[in-house]
Enzyme design. Structure first.
Site, PDB file in Angstrom:
ATOM      1  N   HIS A  54       0.847  -1.197   0.000  1.00 54.55           N
ATOM      2  CA  HIS A  54       0.000   0.000   0.000  1.00 54.55           C
ATOM      3  C   HIS A  54       0.880   1.245   0.000  1.00 54.55           C
ATOM      4  CE1 HIS A  54       0.781  -0.610   4.292  1.00 54.55           C
ATOM      5  NE2 HIS A  54       0.235   0.553   4.606  1.00 54.55           N
ATOM      6  N   HIS A  56       1.392   3.894   1.992  1.00 52.62           N
ATOM      7  CA  HIS A  56       1.918   4.638   3.145  1.00 52.62           C
ATOM      8  C   HIS A  56       3.441   4.756   3.082  1.00 52.62           C
ATOM      9  CE1 HIS A  56      -1.878   3.970   5.814  1.00 52.62           C
ATOM     10  NE2 HIS A  56      -1.975   5.048   5.066  1.00 52.62           N
ATOM     11  N   ASP A  58       5.807   4.530   5.161  1.00 52.48           N
ATOM     12  CA  ASP A  58       6.666   3.524   5.792  1.00 52.48           C
ATOM     13  C   ASP A  58       6.657   2.190   5.027  1.00 52.48           C
ATOM     14  OD1 ASP A  58       3.946   3.426   6.813  1.00 52.48           O
ATOM     15  OD2 ASP A  58       4.634   1.899   8.221  1.00 52.48           O
ATOM     16  N   HIS A  59       6.042   2.186   3.842  1.00 55.24           N
ATOM     17  CA  HIS A  59       6.070   0.982   3.001  1.00 55.24           C
ATOM     18  C   HIS A  59       6.639   1.255   1.608  1.00 55.24           C
ATOM     19  CE1 HIS A  59       3.689  -1.427   5.895  1.00 55.24           C
ATOM     20  NE2 HIS A  59       3.435  -0.217   6.316  1.00 55.24           N
ATOM     21  N   HIS A 112      -7.509  -0.878   5.678  1.00 52.75           N
ATOM     22  CA  HIS A 112      -6.452  -0.004   6.199  1.00 52.75           C
ATOM     23  C   HIS A 112      -6.290   1.192   5.246  1.00 52.75           C
ATOM     24  CE1 HIS A 112      -2.733   1.120   8.219  1.00 52.75           C
ATOM     25  NE2 HIS A 112      -2.079   1.062   7.071  1.00 52.75           N
ATOM     26  N   ASP A 131      -0.117  -3.954   6.174  1.00 53.11           N
ATOM     27  CA  ASP A 131      -0.740  -3.450   7.404  1.00 53.11           C
ATOM     28  C   ASP A 131      -2.201  -3.881   7.519  1.00 53.11           C
ATOM     29  OD1 ASP A 131       1.641  -2.239   7.941  1.00 53.11           O
ATOM     30  OD2 ASP A 131       0.924  -0.173   7.748  1.00 53.11           O
ATOM     31  N   HIS A 169       4.826  -4.858  10.257  1.00 52.95           N
ATOM     32  CA  HIS A 169       5.387  -4.283  11.487  1.00 52.95           C
ATOM     33  C   HIS A 169       5.618  -5.326  12.572  1.00 52.95           C
ATOM     34  CE1 HIS A 169       4.690   0.078  10.610  1.00 52.95           C
ATOM     35  NE2 HIS A 169       3.762  -0.410   9.812  1.00 52.95           N
TER      36      HIS A 169
HETATM   37 FE    FE Z   1       2.778   0.677   8.152  1.00 55.50          FE
HETATM   38 ZN    ZN Z   2       0.033   1.526   6.587  1.00 50.69          ZN
END
Ligand code: FE
Ligand code: ZN
Length: 239
Positions: A54, A56, A58-59, A112, A131, A169
């Site tokens: 996805h 975001h 942090d990905h 999400h 996530d 995570h």
């Molecule tokens: Fe994340």
């Molecule tokens: Zn995420």
């Protein structure tokens, strides 16, 4: 096929899938480029593909730099093509992507985010859930509805029970406290927590989990109906 777990940022995991004979690799959800470059350079890996679950940060944080440095192709969900940085190959729900020895079927699992997907490498039976499904938890509902998240989790529940689950995570221990609070008499959960603690104590990830473990222990997968699920999701947001 070898899977290398790369710790990124605070508590993210990126994963390198490495074909042993030629050292070709895919990276799943590169949060940042540095730790991945470090592994690649030390191990003579050729990074061919960057796969995102996805959009975001942090990905996808490492997409741009890794692509530029290694001339890799970025892969993501078609309907999220405007949010996945540097995307080259757009995949649709239930499409199978194949290149070199890598072969994965993707599934749209919104909740999400609206464009979240998971990658099922069905030959190895490993699932990258980003996530959406965490070990002993599930993602926050940012863009979707409770119904969407619930049905995405139902879809994941239909995979073979020995499917290995690789999520985005290291939240497992925190998640376990929540599961235990609302599922006190679950002995499988208690056993799982012991194992998780043992791994973490040694500095090892609690990942991968298996779908069977999650079916036994993850309170969100154990929720029988949307009402229970929604209530638990709300409680978890304030836990
Ligand atoms: Fe994340
Ligand atoms: Zn995420």
């Amino acid at each position: 096929m070898k899977i290398e777990i790369i710790k990124c940022l605070q508590d993210n995991y990126s994963y390198l899938l490495i074909e042993k004979e030629n050292n070709y690799a895919c990276v799943i959800d590169p949060s940042e480029s540095d730790p991945i470059i470090k592994y690649i350079e030390n191990n003579n890996i050729k990074l061919k593909f960057i796969l995102n679950t996805h959009h975001h940060f942090d990905h996808v944080g490492g997409n741009k730099y890794l692509k530029k440095k290694y001339n890799s192709k970025v892969i993501g969900f078609k309907k999220d093509k405007d949010r996945i940085p540097e995307i080259d190959i757009c995949l649709d729900d239930k499409e199978t992507w194949k290149n070199e020895k890598f072969e994965a079927k993707i599934y749209h699992i919104p909740g999400h985010t609206s464009g979240h997907i998971c990658y099922h490498f069905f030959k190895q039976n490993i699932l990258f859930t980003g996530d959406t499904l965490f070990s002993l938890g599930c993602g926050k509902i940012f863009e979707g509805t409770y119904e969407q998240m619930f049905s995405s989790l139902q879809l994941i529940k239909s995979f073979p029970k020995d499917t290995k689950i690789y999520c985005g995570h290291e939240y497992t221990l925190k998640n376990s406290n929540f599961c235990l609070k609302y599922d006190k008499n679950n002995s499988a959960l208690k056993e799982k927590i012991l194992l998780v603690k043992e791994n973490l104590k040694k500095g090892l990830p609690s990942i991968p989990s298996t779908l069977q473990d999650e079916l036994n222990c993850n309170i969100f997968l154990r929720s029988k109906d949307i009402e229970t699920f929604s209530k638990l999701r709300d409680l978890k947001d304030n836990f």
